[in-house]
Design an enzyme around this catalytic site. Structure first.
Site, mmCIF file in Angstrom:
data_model
loop_
_atom_site.group_PDB
_atom_site.id
_atom_site.type_symbol
_atom_site.label_atom_id
_atom_site.label_comp_id
_atom_site.label_asym_id
_atom_site.label_seq_id
_atom_site.Cartn_x
_atom_site.Cartn_y
_atom_site.Cartn_z
ATOM 1 N N LYS A 141 3.070 -16.791 -0.372
ATOM 2 C CA LYS A 141 3.030 -15.017 -0.153
ATOM 3 C C LYS A 141 2.885 -15.178 1.656
ATOM 4 O O LYS A 141 3.394 -14.061 2.499
ATOM 5 C CB LYS A 141 1.213 -14.879 -0.936
ATOM 6 N N CYS B 180 -2.149 -6.338 6.112
ATOM 7 C CA CYS B 180 -1.517 -7.638 5.498
ATOM 8 C C CYS B 180 -0.288 -8.356 6.515
ATOM 9 O O CYS B 180 -0.977 -9.824 7.094
ATOM 10 C CB CYS B 180 -1.049 -7.344 4.645
ATOM 11 N N ASN C 277 5.233 -12.572 3.978
ATOM 12 C CA ASN C 277 4.994 -10.856 4.949
ATOM 13 C C ASN C 277 5.321 -11.930 5.996
ATOM 14 O O ASN C 277 5.514 -10.589 7.177
ATOM 15 C CB ASN C 277 3.411 -11.294 4.051
ATOM 16 N N GLU D 3 0.923 -1.309 -0.297
ATOM 17 C CA GLU D 3 0.300 0.340 0.075
ATOM 18 C C GLU D 3 0.837 1.134 0.140
ATOM 19 O O GLU D 3 1.685 0.675 0.697
ATOM 20 C CB GLU D 3 -0.876 0.221 1.242
#
Length: 437
Positions: free
Chosen positions: A205, A261, A209, A153
């Site tokens: 993913k 996230c 993260n 973001e």
């Protein structure tokens, strides 16, 4: 190519807009009729740098359109992206009800071959569940692909248009060929398209993260230890970051990570491990440390004001979980606000983009200001929660004049210690010595 994107949150809207930018015919679907009507009128529902320019250009070119009809989306797209929410459930797992519910509806509407793409961040094994949910409703041929997003973001448009890598999880040559064709314009500079099985793509993913969250959390632990022994975390960070095996990124200490996230994905991976009989001890520690780190400034503030914050007024600069977004999900600022409200303090806030979202949450519990200096006027101390660029070089003379006393609690280490000492402020930051005037 004809593309449909189901869901127009951060991931869905950026995905649809950027795919339209490369000449595809994109239809974005959302059940929120009010939101869809606004987008059809050219209103961008989220703040994301550069998104508005692409959004308006592709609407004007009739490459980007919107609808509330899933049936229309299925008829339109050859490739159907699922960019649906996977919120954290009570036990920390990812709630797949939106994804699987949509998959079931797709099965009922499917008339010819489609590639169904999981763009949402989902646990290992979700592709199989999506395929089963569709297959339960139809005999029509389809493929399910796992294609996790790696969008930051604040940088999401650039990340999509110039990806470091694209991960495609599929065992179908037909689906892989279509996905490679779709993404070809985005990897002309040679960045890799990595083909793997669905489960590995899903885990990639979460693993990425969770690793970054662990790196941030480790640095916060080092910062806290620096304060105990009198070391300077900025110097430690510089010494670590020049090691090519470690790198300079994600080594900045602060008041914890937030957003849509990291908190959700770390907990979901930890829960997936438990469900599979594996204990992610390191992720358990990351979760615990980050929860503590978000509130680490509160004991310092209480100590300075002799454990009595009732009636005191605090200015807070920064409400979004990071700069260049209006997203306040799991933002450390909210945890600080909650603690101050419990202690009956008054709070004046300012953020360049996230004010409306905070108003929806707190209503009249806070004082909302037009700019950073209005927030600081007659405040007993300033608390910095988000490292927006405009906070980095303030007019210290004006700030000192506005505050009742020159006191700053900085959760993002924005200022050089020598510079702030010359300005005559009491200054408490993360992993560095406290400056007293």
């Amino acid at each position: 190519m004809k593309i449909s994107v189901i869901g127009t949150g951060y991931v869905g809207l950026v995905t649809g807009t950027c795919l339209a930018e490369t000449g595809n015919d994109v239809l974005c679907i959302d059940i929120d009729e009010k939101k869809v009507n606004k987008m059809m009128k050219g209103e961008v529902p989220i703040y994301e740098p550069h998104l508005d320019v692409l959004f308006h250009r592709n609407i004007k070119a009739n490459r980007l359109n919107f609808s509330t009809s899933l049936e229309e989306g299925l008829e339109h797209g050859d490739i159907i992206f699922l960019a649906l929410p996977t919120p954290e459930d009570e036990d920390g797992s990812a709630d797949l009800s939106y994804v699987l519910g949509c998959a079931s509806h797709i099965g009922k509407l499917l008339k010819n071959y489609k590639v169904i793409v999981d763009k949402s961040t989902v646990p290992v094994g979700t592709s199989k569940k999506v395929a089963q949910a569709i297959a339960n409703q139809t005999d029509v041929e389809f493929d399910v692909v796992s294609n996790p997003e790696f969008l930051r973001e604040g940088f999401a448009v650039d990340d999509f248009l110039k990806p470091e890598r694209i991960v495609i999880g599929s065992s179908s040559e037909k689906a892989i060929e279509l996905m490679e064709k779709l993404y070809k314009p985005f990897v002309r500079s040679g960045n890799p398209v990595i083909i793997m099985d669905e489960k590995s793509a899903e885990l990639t993913k979460y693993a990425a993260n969770s690793f970054l969250a662990t790196k941030i959390t480790f640095m916060n632990e080092i910062a806290n230890f620096c304060e105990k022994v009198g070391a300077d975390v900025d110097k430690v960070r510089a010494g670590m970051g020049t090691d090519s095996r470690i790198g300079k990124r994600f080594l900045f200490p602060g008041i914890g990570y937030g957003g849509s996230c990291f908190p959700k994905d770390v907990k979901a991976l930890y829960k997936s491990g438990k469900d599979s009989g594996y204990e992610f001890d390191i992720l358990n520690a990351v979760i615990k440390v980050n929860d503590i780190q978000k509130k680490i400034l509160i004991p310092r503030i209480e100590a300075y004001f002799n454990n009595n914050l009732k009636g005191k007024t605090f200015a807070i600069w920064g409400l979004a979980f990071k700069p260049e977004t209006d997203d306040i999900r799991e933002a450390p600022a909210l945890y600080i606000i909650d603690e101050l409200l419990k202690k009956e303090a008054n709070i004046k806030v300012f953020d360049p983009e996230a004010m409306e979202n905070v108003k929806h949450k707190y209503k009249n519990q806070l004082i909302y200001t037009k700019n950073m200096y209005e927030a600081s006027k007659n405040a007993d101390a300033l608390i910095i929660c988000t490292e927006w660029s405009l906070f980095r070089t303030p007019d210290f003379e004006k700030l000192r004049s506005n505050l009742n006393k020159p006191i700053i609690f900085d959760g993002r280490n924005l200022y050089d210690l020598e510079d702030i000492q010359k300005e005559g402020f009491y200054y408490s930051s993360i992993g560095r010595k406290t400056i007293e005037p």
